[in-house]
Enzyme design. Sequence first.
Site, mmCIF file in Angstrom:
data_model
loop_
_atom_site.group_PDB
_atom_site.id
_atom_site.type_symbol
_atom_site.label_atom_id
_atom_site.label_comp_id
_atom_site.label_asym_id
_atom_site.label_seq_id
_atom_site.Cartn_x
_atom_site.Cartn_y
_atom_site.Cartn_z
ATOM 1 N N ASP A 13 98.205 -70.790 23.226
ATOM 2 C CA ASP A 13 97.312 -69.892 22.494
ATOM 3 C C ASP A 13 96.346 -70.695 21.612
ATOM 4 O O ASP A 13 96.778 -71.599 20.882
ATOM 5 C CB ASP A 13 98.188 -68.978 21.614
ATOM 6 C CG ASP A 13 97.413 -67.826 21.010
ATOM 7 O OD1 ASP A 13 96.845 -67.038 21.772
ATOM 8 O OD2 ASP A 13 97.405 -67.712 19.759
ATOM 9 N N ASP A 22 103.865 -67.986 26.717
ATOM 10 C CA ASP A 22 102.789 -68.126 25.754
ATOM 11 C C ASP A 22 103.340 -68.950 24.600
ATOM 12 O O ASP A 22 104.363 -68.583 24.002
ATOM 13 C CB ASP A 22 102.414 -66.721 25.249
ATOM 14 C CG ASP A 22 100.936 -66.545 25.054
ATOM 15 O OD1 ASP A 22 100.342 -67.421 24.418
ATOM 16 O OD2 ASP A 22 100.400 -65.529 25.543
ATOM 17 N N HIS A 69 94.693 -59.527 27.841
ATOM 18 C CA HIS A 69 95.004 -58.554 26.789
ATOM 19 C C HIS A 69 93.979 -58.563 25.654
ATOM 20 O O HIS A 69 94.111 -57.777 24.721
ATOM 21 C CB HIS A 69 96.407 -58.847 26.252
ATOM 22 C CG HIS A 69 96.456 -60.194 25.581
ATOM 23 N ND1 HIS A 69 96.341 -61.372 26.284
ATOM 24 C CD2 HIS A 69 96.573 -60.544 24.282
ATOM 25 C CE1 HIS A 69 96.384 -62.397 25.453
ATOM 26 N NE2 HIS A 69 96.527 -61.917 24.221
ATOM 27 N N ASP A 70 92.998 -59.468 25.698
ATOM 28 C CA ASP A 70 91.974 -59.528 24.649
ATOM 29 C C ASP A 70 90.612 -59.032 25.120
ATOM 30 O O ASP A 70 89.649 -59.054 24.348
ATOM 31 C CB ASP A 70 91.772 -60.982 24.180
ATOM 32 C CG ASP A 70 92.991 -61.571 23.503
ATOM 33 O OD1 ASP A 70 93.773 -60.809 22.918
ATOM 34 O OD2 ASP A 70 93.144 -62.810 23.569
ATOM 35 N N GLU A 88 94.259 -71.916 26.047
ATOM 36 C CA GLU A 88 93.201 -70.953 25.722
ATOM 37 C C GLU A 88 92.222 -71.647 24.785
ATOM 38 O O GLU A 88 92.635 -72.222 23.781
ATOM 39 C CB GLU A 88 93.788 -69.716 25.039
ATOM 40 C CG GLU A 88 92.749 -68.622 24.876
ATOM 41 C CD GLU A 88 93.049 -67.660 23.736
ATOM 42 O OE1 GLU A 88 92.544 -66.544 23.762
ATOM 43 O OE2 GLU A 88 93.776 -68.047 22.800
HETATM 44 O O1 TEU Z 1 93.173 -65.044 21.229
HETATM 45 C C1 TEU Z 1 92.221 -65.814 20.594
HETATM 46 C C2 TEU Z 1 90.790 -65.427 20.682
HETATM 47 O O2 TEU Z 1 89.947 -66.246 20.417
HETATM 48 C C3 TEU Z 1 90.254 -64.124 21.022
HETATM 49 O O3 TEU Z 1 90.333 -63.800 22.335
HETATM 50 C C4 TEU Z 1 90.766 -63.105 20.075
HETATM 51 O O4 TEU Z 1 91.546 -62.195 20.749
HETATM 52 C C5 TEU Z 1 89.664 -62.359 19.410
HETATM 53 O O5 TEU Z 1 89.199 -61.403 20.272
HETATM 54 C C6 TEU Z 1 88.546 -63.174 18.870
HETATM 55 O O6 TEU Z 1 87.432 -62.341 18.634
HETATM 56 C C7 TEU Z 1 94.513 -65.403 21.135
HETATM 57 C C8 TEU Z 1 95.391 -64.316 21.699
HETATM 58 O O7 TEU Z 1 95.136 -64.180 23.057
HETATM 59 C C9 TEU Z 1 95.148 -63.075 20.920
HETATM 60 O O8 TEU Z 1 95.806 -61.964 21.446
HETATM 61 C C10 TEU Z 1 95.588 -63.335 19.501
HETATM 62 O O9 TEU Z 1 95.255 -62.242 18.701
HETATM 63 C C11 TEU Z 1 94.950 -64.582 18.928
HETATM 64 O O10 TEU Z 1 94.919 -65.675 19.820
HETATM 65 C C12 TEU Z 1 95.747 -65.056 17.742
HETATM 66 O O11 TEU Z 1 96.991 -65.513 18.164
#
Ligand code: TEU
Length: 569
Positions: free
Chosen positions: A210, A102, A340-341, A269
């Site tokens: 990311d 990542d 994980h999100d 992403e």
């Molecule tokens: O996630 C970015 C993102 O846009 C979303 O999925 C975020 O988790 C959030 O739910 C928006 O509502 C990435 C990573 O995957 C996430 O874990 C981090 O918190 C984020 O970036 C910041 O680095």
Amino acid sequence: MRTDQDAPWWRAAVVYQVYPRSFADSDGDGVGDLAGIREHLDHLEWLGVDALWLSPFQPSPMDDNGYDISDYRAVDPIYGTLDDFDALVADAHDRGIRIVLDLVANHTSDEHPWFRQSRSASDHPRRDWYWWRRPRDGHVPGQHGAEPTNWGSFFSGSAWAWDPTSDEYYLHLFSPKQPDLNWENPAVRQAIHDVARWWLRRGVDGFRMDVINLVSKDPALPDGVVRPGEEYGDLGRSVVDGPRVHEYLAEFRREVFGDRTDVVLLVGEAPGTGLEEARRYTHPDRRELDMVFHFEHVNVDRGEFKWDLRPFSVPALRRVLATWQVGLADCWNALYWDNHDQPRVVSRFGDVTRFRDASAKALATVLHLQRGTPFVFQGDEIGMANYPFTTIEDFDDIESVNHYRRSVALGVAPEDVLVSLRAMSRDNGRTPMQWDDGPQAGFTRGRPWRPVNPDHVDVNVAAQREVPGSVLHHYRDLIRLRHEEPVVVEGTFSLLAAEHDHLFAFTREHGDTTLVVVANLSSGRVGLPDDVREACEGAALVLGERAAGVLDPWESRVLRRTRAPEGAT
Ligand code: TEU
């Protein structure tokens, strides 16, 4: 197995995402670690995955569980050492498993030396590495309204934090402990290129970048639209797919991989990115990214805001996925249900109470057999489900906790906020991996940093390993099918039963071979529509239990047909 010697390895690959905190704890401190991943390579090899994407394990104050990095070239002691990392890479490579890191480059931790230096003095050479701005005229600096723009952060509140020492604000799209790097500054971009090169030299095979579509901001920093009921303006228009993002990505690829002959995976992403922009990121001629994670299919059960729940409908989900399949036919898709999100897919789009296994399998089937590279999030392969949260104290994730606090402060009933948190909170995807039915699911011998889902007594790797037909075996079969059947990798995609309320059915075609994929994404029985029936004629079942004219709840099937060569009778 490659289907085409010239094709990049990731086309035929399945990538498995490891969230290191929650995967496996080797030393009993309750937090997963690199040695724990290494101890479970057997599982991953048995499953057949080709690469691991590791969520961040670098030193971090853990405000956002490691997505706030304070040193890009080290391992946080909680996860181990660089030696552990090297050993993991070596062992994984020995088993033919690649390692994808990542790369969190939109922002650093506020404890990163770059930011410490930047904030130390207005004239520091690194001041311009971040987005510093004067307060708005006519307002009291530091008080609400004085922020340079009205933008709201993804994690609630303003996207600007006040620094009383220099009388300026800095930008943070996420937490105040995640200041945004200023990619306008070429030195920042070079520093990120250096980080990527450093890890490549250590043997990694690619990067998951990311929020990479947010790195270029409109330098005019205009205010965003404030939607009804919102406190802050929407920053999307100024930061999503910003003016220079394509230039930055092409530069990244050139600078970092320019002289390499091996194939490296770059998956970005891209929250908020639509199909047209995704084509620009991923078109092979443009040499930017290999594929992007878009969010359209994980927004089908949400309203305008992330926390507004909407019922899930198969037609809406299918429309999004089919549109991307067709729209990226000359590019490439990254396929995922969760990470994980996101909440767990079996709880979200499946029927976790009545048809847990069947729905986990049907959802896996339709994901894996689309065109693109599937990403399996740890635990998906056994159908792990959302956690039964009861009170706000059960939550840990910064986004969830901030959202609760802010909503309640604005007068929303706490119970209403909890309803959305239970369904959508990122904590759902972060419970410990369920290895067995023992204490703490075999994740740790200590006290786990997050509670283990009580369903682990029934849902765990050890139990499913013994049962052919389990969710775990089904994932393995799907992965094997991709490795063995070129049509899974290369085939064109055509939707069947395009208007059906419950079916997700499609064909894939390549050379003489047609694959027919049919899944009933509902808890009722469904008869096969004519076009599906015709497509199945003369085709042999390769996955699934039977070829009857009706589909049981959540039944999925895969059939294969080879056209007879020209002139054959
Ligand atoms: O996630 C970015 C993102 O846009 C979303 O999925 C975020 O988790 C959030 O739910 C928006 O509502 C990435 C990573 O995957 C996430 O874990 C981090 O918190 C984020 O970036 C910041 O680095």
